[in-house]
Design an enzyme around this catalytic site. Sequence first.
Site, short mmCIF file in Angstrom:
data_model
loop_
_atom_site.label_atom_id
_atom_site.label_comp_id
_atom_site.label_asym_id
_atom_site.label_seq_id
_atom_site.Cartn_x
_atom_site.Cartn_y
_atom_site.Cartn_z
N GLU A 282 0.89 -1.18 0.00
CA GLU A 282 0.00 0.00 0.00
C GLU A 282 0.92 1.22 0.00
OE1 GLU A 282 -3.25 0.10 -0.16
OE2 GLU A 282 -3.92 -1.88 0.46
N CYS A 316 -2.24 9.37 2.24
CA CYS A 316 -1.93 8.76 0.94
C CYS A 316 -2.97 9.19 -0.08
CB CYS A 316 -1.86 7.25 1.06
SG CYS A 316 -3.32 6.54 1.83
P1 NAD Z 1 8.33 4.95 4.73
O1 NAD Z 1 8.34 4.15 3.48
O2 NAD Z 1 9.44 5.87 4.98
O3 NAD Z 1 8.25 3.96 6.01
C1 NAD Z 1 7.24 2.98 6.14
C2 NAD Z 1 7.73 1.86 7.06
O4 NAD Z 1 8.80 1.17 6.42
C3 NAD Z 1 8.26 2.33 8.40
O5 NAD Z 1 7.79 1.45 9.40
C4 NAD Z 1 9.77 2.19 8.24
O6 NAD Z 1 10.45 1.96 9.45
C5 NAD Z 1 9.86 0.98 7.35
N1 NAD Z 1 11.09 0.84 6.55
C6 NAD Z 1 11.93 1.81 6.12
N2 NAD Z 1 12.90 1.28 5.33
C7 NAD Z 1 12.66 -0.05 5.27
C8 NAD Z 1 13.29 -1.14 4.59
N3 NAD Z 1 14.38 -0.95 3.83
N4 NAD Z 1 12.76 -2.37 4.72
C9 NAD Z 1 11.64 -2.57 5.46
N5 NAD Z 1 11.00 -1.58 6.13
C10 NAD Z 1 11.50 -0.33 6.03
O7 NAD Z 1 6.93 5.72 4.74
P2 NAD Z 1 6.43 6.89 5.71
O8 NAD Z 1 7.16 8.14 5.43
O9 NAD Z 1 6.34 6.40 7.12
O10 NAD Z 1 4.90 7.05 5.23
C11 NAD Z 1 4.48 7.88 4.19
C12 NAD Z 1 4.23 7.09 2.93
O11 NAD Z 1 3.29 6.04 3.16
C13 NAD Z 1 3.62 7.95 1.83
O12 NAD Z 1 4.22 7.63 0.61
C14 NAD Z 1 2.15 7.53 1.84
O13 NAD Z 1 1.47 7.75 0.63
C15 NAD Z 1 2.27 6.08 2.15
N6 NAD Z 1 1.01 5.55 2.67
C16 NAD Z 1 0.27 4.76 1.84
C17 NAD Z 1 -0.95 4.28 2.28
C18 NAD Z 1 -1.80 3.43 1.38
O14 NAD Z 1 -2.72 2.82 1.88
N7 NAD Z 1 -1.54 3.37 0.08
C19 NAD Z 1 -1.42 4.60 3.56
C20 NAD Z 1 -0.62 5.39 4.38
C21 NAD Z 1 0.60 5.88 3.92
#
Ligand code: NAD
Length: 534
Positions: A282, A316
């Site tokens: 997502e 998002c």
């Molecule tokens: P992010 O990708 O920076 O982090 C998300 C999660 O991934 C965190 O828990 C982080 O610790 C973990 N993470 C980071 N690097 C990783 C790796 N290499 N391997 C595994 N896990 C890792 O996202 P964010 O800044 O926390 O959130 C914002 C983003 O999330 C935006 O792009 C938003 O659109 C998206 N989002 C999407 C939805 C949806 O349903 N489509 C919903 C909410 C947020």
Amino acid sequence: MLASRVLFRVRTTSSRQLSTRAATILNALDLPTNTEIPGVYDGAWRGSGDLLESKCPTTGEVLGRVKMASPKELHEVLDKTREAYRYIRSVPAPKRGEILRQVREALAAKRDELGALVSLEMGKIKTEGQGEVQEFVDICDYAVGLSRMMNGRVVASERPGHSILEVANPLGVVSVLTAFNFPVAVYGWNFALSFAAGNATIWKPSETTPLCAVAVTKIIAQMLEKNGIPGAVSALVTGDKCTGEAITESRDVDLVSFTGSEHVGRIVGKTVQSRFGKVLLELGGNNASIIMPDADMNLALPAVFFGAIGTAGQRCTSTRRLYLHRSIADEFLTKLRRLYSTVRVGDPLADSTLLGPLHTTKAVETYAAAIGHLRSIGAEIITGGERYLDSPLDQGNFVQPTISIPKSANPADKIWRTETFAPVLNVGIFDELEQAIEWNNNVPQGLSSSLWTRDIRNVGKWIGPAGSDAGIVNVNVGTSGAEIGAAFGGNKSTGWGRESGGDAWKQYVRWSACTINFSDAAPLAQGVDFSIDT
Ligand code: NAD
């Protein structure tokens, strides 16, 4: 983004005085205010890894220090979740539903307190914080019903005396990696379905919202313990990027449900695929609203306003692109600017506030870089474009909501193709609906989209084969704010994942086709003759 997050890990501890504002909320949820908080749960609470520091985006205050999982602890928790799965898979699904009903009651009883914690730690306004907890409550209701309806099928067999069953069984260990912007609801969507389906779930929340995760897990744990269910059925490992990587790589995790950026989602997707695990993605959105000349402006204006400014543009599904028909563009923009000028900015916990802060200082830099780029390509910034620098807003990550009109609406420029996770709305002017649909589709992302019209012919085009290619295709409804009943998710670089309602539960089970022969013969399918003398 990630580099800055690592900075939140601290190794020192110092005694501190928490503000009454923060202490009241933490106390109401049983979160310690003067000691380090264990951030690992698998039936017992502990944590011996580095410290994660939770910072209030409104004031900059350190809200709490959470002990994350060490690599050894992560492996212990994975073992515990496997054991817990072996237990929970044999508990009848309706009985699992009954426990979920109790979790739902416990969450509903703490809705306001948890909602306030979301506002305090993440920064979204009070009503949105409460709404997020309500979403968890709603999906529990849904999953309670589902626990009596996760049906397979009986398929007609071409062979006499045979039956084919499509059978759903629990899948195993489901790991949920979540983003900062929905620090409660996204775990809720996943946990409720995963638990109803008979799995054990392990949650790795964002490193910037560990307090929400600890508070939610405490509430669930109480209900599990009350029912004699192993706590590792809803395990928690607070941690950082490395913890996320270790989970993604682990063959002990059957399904990785990842919510976050496209950049990290691409890495997670490849890693899980490479070990033939199941993955649900997502990812980011870049959502457009299209306003036709016959749109009801009284409905469209507040919807665009909420879509672009709600959660300070950190959903998002936030509206990032606005396509206006030339004939109404001036009037619409004049009225929208007027609405922007009335926005009430401030503490997200104050009832009257509509615009809270961005979540981190890094997000403020991302906002400033996007504004800088818009200026460099000659875009007209008709409102916003700066930080709020007067006290008390200067203590937090407050930025002005911005409307810009780039010179070209050509989706080739990165400003149209990139998700800027901040309240920046880019406007393009179109003449024909087909042109606006092409702009809507011609970006990498495919999460949410919205058309405003009263003409049924436009609706047909919009939701049909040549219409919007997003996972959410709304009519006279903004891009932001979905209900739990339909499957939620996006196409293309948003990851194709579906969570919450609809058929999303089918991803949390393993499917088997079982052909059963009740007859005294063993014919082959398709009439294949392989007869031998016996
Ligand atoms: P992010 O990708 O920076 O982090 C998300 C999660 O991934 C965190 O828990 C982080 O610790 C973990 N993470 C980071 N690097 C990783 C790796 N290499 N391997 C595994 N896990 C890792 O996202 P964010 O800044 O926390 O959130 C914002 C983003 O999330 C935006 O792009 C938003 O659109 C998206 N989002 C999407 C939805 C949806 O349903 N489509 C919903 C909410 C947020």
